[in-house]
Design a protein around this motif. Structure first.
Motif, PDB file in Angstrom:
ATOM      1  N   PHE A  36     -36.416  60.428 105.871  1.00 55.51           N
ATOM      2  CA  PHE A  36     -37.177  59.426 105.421  1.00 55.51           C
ATOM      3  C   PHE A  36     -36.739  57.773 105.866  1.00 55.51           C
ATOM      4  N   THR A  37     -35.626  57.463 105.814  1.00 56.00           N
ATOM      5  CA  THR A  37     -35.066  56.345 106.006  1.00 56.00           C
ATOM      6  C   THR A  37     -34.929  55.935 107.716  1.00 56.00           C
ATOM      7  N   ILE A  38     -34.588  57.152 108.355  1.00 56.57           N
ATOM      8  CA  ILE A  38     -34.510  57.161 109.805  1.00 56.57           C
ATOM      9  C   ILE A  38     -35.877  57.046 110.354  1.00 56.57           C
ATOM     10  N   GLY A  41     -37.073  53.350 109.914  1.00 64.56           N
ATOM     11  CA  GLY A  41     -36.555  52.754 111.020  1.00 64.56           C
ATOM     12  C   GLY A  41     -37.221  52.606 112.202  1.00 64.56           C
ATOM     13  N   ILE A  42     -37.584  53.933 112.713  1.00 68.14           N
ATOM     14  CA  ILE A  42     -38.198  54.230 113.927  1.00 68.14           C
ATOM     15  C   ILE A  42     -39.549  53.589 113.857  1.00 68.14           C
ATOM     16  N   GLY A  45     -39.496  50.013 114.109  1.00 73.55           N
ATOM     17  CA  GLY A  45     -39.022  49.659 115.575  1.00 73.55           C
ATOM     18  C   GLY A  45     -40.392  49.589 116.334  1.00 73.55           C
ATOM     19  N   PHE A  67     -36.846  51.010 103.311  1.00 71.38           N
ATOM     20  CA  PHE A  67     -35.519  50.652 103.489  1.00 71.38           C
ATOM     21  C   PHE A  67     -34.915  50.716 104.995  1.00 71.38           C
ATOM     22  N   GLY A  68     -35.495  51.916 105.599  1.00 72.37           N
ATOM     23  CA  GLY A  68     -35.242  51.833 106.891  1.00 72.37           C
ATOM     24  C   GLY A  68     -35.842  50.986 107.717  1.00 72.37           C
ATOM     25  N   LEU A  71     -34.377  47.566 107.506  1.00 73.68           N
ATOM     26  CA  LEU A  71     -33.196  47.488 108.153  1.00 73.68           C
ATOM     27  C   LEU A  71     -33.376  47.099 109.693  1.00 73.68           C
ATOM     28  N   ALA A  72     -34.328  47.666 110.305  1.00 72.76           N
ATOM     29  CA  ALA A  72     -34.664  47.597 111.584  1.00 72.76           C
ATOM     30  C   ALA A  72     -35.250  46.238 111.834  1.00 72.76           C
ATOM     31  N   ALA A  75     -32.852  43.635 111.830  1.00 65.43           N
ATOM     32  CA  ALA A  75     -31.691  43.631 113.215  1.00 65.43           C
ATOM     33  C   ALA A  75     -32.622  42.780 114.267  1.00 65.43           C
ATOM     34  N   MET A  76     -34.004  43.431 114.218  1.00 64.00           N
ATOM     35  CA  MET A  76     -34.818  42.876 115.581  1.00 64.00           C
ATOM     36  C   MET A  76     -35.178  41.720 115.524  1.00 64.00           C
TER      37      MET A  76
END
Lengths: 117, 108, 339
Positions: A36-38, A41-42, A45, A67-68, A71-72, A75-76
């Motif tokens: 789910f986190t991944i 993140g995607i 993105g 959460f993912g 984080l993304a 970063a972006m």
């Protein structure tokens, strides 16, 4: 009232997907939550997760996928400001609350309470 | 199905603070940690399943339960070092994904 | 030089005992959940909670084993000095519960590991050593604790994960037995030592299913070696297969030509009421120890049961092997008791 409903539905759907994965696959909770986190993140993105948050509020904010996303996004956005190095410097900006709160409260609970099994 | 029930409670907490998602997350984490400390989180989870594990409550519970359980092995060598044994992969893979996503967005 | 004139080994993996080696006394200390089960009246002591004022679950488990040992000694009117050997094991890493208990007892100690089959393994070894003249009195015991086992094998005890319906509940408790001659008690008549059997199960929550193959293999070889039928025994007991494993065991044996349905029970199934939410039943070393020593030992002493085949089953995996995607090898030891 509309806020409640959309949050309820979206949050519920995310959790139902999780429940199905628990019940129908041999994946552990760790595997599923990491997935789910991944995913978050995607989607983050691609800019899609923020739209989900606008639509569903807490329903999209509270699942671990957000959460993912955070984080993304961290970063972006930092990379957009300061270049590629921003990917490293900005990552935990938005997730600091979650991690700090978990550590602090977890620690306090460990100091004050014993597991009962 | 039980996930819907649990999420309802969180929604009524979270929505008034929609402007500021952070206090919401912190509050929810606090509640989850307290329920874990009180020894009832695992009972609720048996019923609620993914409904309580998938939101950040699950994250808070995994951190708190590890911290509490391994206190007996010392604050530094138990609580401190084992706290993220379960949640660690969420952080690791979250960061890895965000790194890749961030790099791609920075370079295109 | 003395030579043994009687061949004790019979068949492929069984031993017949000549001497009268009895379970002179037994004692059981049960956890709170077990104390609320259908067999609560059979236990010598029921603990009020899981930690009984100790600093950790591990210490609580050790306390239970020590208490069971001293109770068993008291009932046999013996002291630790009268015992030649202490044979014990448990589920924890490096068999610490048994070792720390042995420290207190100060009896020459042989630590063993058979996972949940430890109780039968201890009885087997103890009986064989006395038969061979290597000891006169042997104390054997085992223990398990739900929280210390969960903490080591699976997750911290307050972790909220949904246990699947087929997951068994590790029993909390300890049992101890004094073995010797010249008294009253069920006699160890024959022993069948199990081989390790691996049916390819990898799920550490489906232990009943994993162990059924080993149980069936040992029971089958016991009947073959000793040329007996299931009807020879008043009851056949397995240690902790649970409802799911029990059925599988029956099916495997039926396919091999032995129908045990009429006189077969599983200790794990008997330990809890259905409403106690223990899944298909209890698991852990204490499962066989508590149910046999508490309930069936009494029935044998009252001569309600005369011939019992106790088959304790164990799953010989570790948290590491499970994570490394290995399957779970299992074992079952059979001890035939008569009075």
């Amino acid at each position: 009232m509309g806020n409640y409903l959309t949050a309820f539905i979206v949050g519920g759907v995310i959790c139902i997907i999780g429940q199905l994965l628990f019940d129908l696959t041999p994946l552990t909770p760790g595997h599923i939550l990491t997935g789910f986190t991944i995913g978050g993140g995607i989607l983050g993105g691609l800019g899609l997760y923020d739209r989900l948050i606008d639509f569903a509020g807490a329903g999209a904010l509270l699942p671990i996928s957000s959460f993912g996303n955070s984080l993304a996004k961290g970063a972006m956005s930092e990379a957009a400001r300061t270049g590629v190095i921003g990917v490293l410097t900005g990552m935990f900006e938005l997730t600091s609350t979650g991690i700090t709160a978990a550590i602090i409260f977890g620690f306090i609970m460990a100091l004050c309470f014993k597991p009962k099994g | 199905m039980f996930g819907q029930l649990i999420l309802n409670i969180y929604v009524s907490l979270g929505v008034p603070q929609q402007e500021a998602g952070n206090p919401t997350v912190a509050t929810v984490i606090f509640i989850a940690a307290s329920l874990t400390a009180a020894g009832v989180f695992d009972n609720i989870a048996q019923l609620a399943g993914a409904g309580i594990a998938v939101p950040v409550t699950g994250f808070a519970n995994s951190v708190t339960s590890m911290a509490m359980e391994f206190r007996r092995e010392g604050l530094v060598t138990g609580t401190g070092s084992k706290m993220f044994a379960l949640a660690g992969s969420i952080i690791v893979f979250g960061v890895v994904t965000a790194f890749v996503v961030g790099l791609i967005s920075a370079l295109i | 030089m003395q030579t043994l004139t009687v061949e004790r080994k019979i068949g492929k993996q069984s031993v017949l005992l000549e001497k009268d080696i009895m379970l002179l006394s037994s004692a059981t200390v049960a956890g709170p959940k077990e104390g609320l089960g259908p067999l609560s009246a059979d236990f010598d002591r029921i603990c009020s909670d899981n930690i009984i004022k100790e600093k950790s679950f591990e210490r609580a488990e050790c306390h239970m084993l020590e208490e069971a040992c001293y109770l068993a000694l008291g009932k046999a009117k013996l002291t630790p000095e009268d015992i030649d050997l202490f044979i014990a094991g448990d589920l924890l890493n490096q068999v610490v519960t048994a070792s720390f208990c042995a420290r207190k007892l100060a009896i020459p100690f042989l630590g063993i590991y058979g996972a949940c089959s430890t109780f039968a393994e201890g009885l087997s070894l103890g009986a064989m050593l006395i038969e061979g003249g290597f000891a006169k009195h042997i104390l054997t015991g085992t223990s398990s604790h739900n929280c210390s086992a969960e903490r080591q094998y699976r997750y911290p005890t307050e972790y909220g994960f949904q246990r699947p319906g087929y997951a068994q509940w590790t029993a909390t408790g300890a049992g101890a037995v004094v073995l010797g001659s010249g008294g009253e008690g069920p006699r160890v008549e024959s022993i069948t030592t199990g081989k390790v059997v691996d049916t390819g199960i990898k799920d550490p929550l489906a232990l009943g299913t994993a162990m059924a193959g080993a149980a069936a293999d040992t029971i089958y070889n016991h009947f073959r070696d000793l040329d007996r039928n299931p009807s020879y025994y008043n009851i056949i007991l397995t240690g902790d297969l649970g409802g799911v494993g029990k059925k599988l065991n029956e099916d495997i044996l039926a396919a091999k030509g032995y129908d045990i349905q009429a006189n077969y029970a599983d200790c794990g199934v008997l330990l809890y009421y259905p409403h106690q939410k223990a899944g298909p039943g209890a698991s852990g070393c204490a499962s066989s120890a508590l149910v046999f020593l508490g309930h069936f030992y009494r029935k044998m002493m009252a001569k309600e049961l005369r011939k019992v085949l106790l088959v304790a089953t164990g799953a010989l995996h570790s948290p590491t092997t499970v994570l490394q995607q290995e399957s779970i090898p299992c074992i079952a030891h059979a001890v035939s008791l008569e009075i």
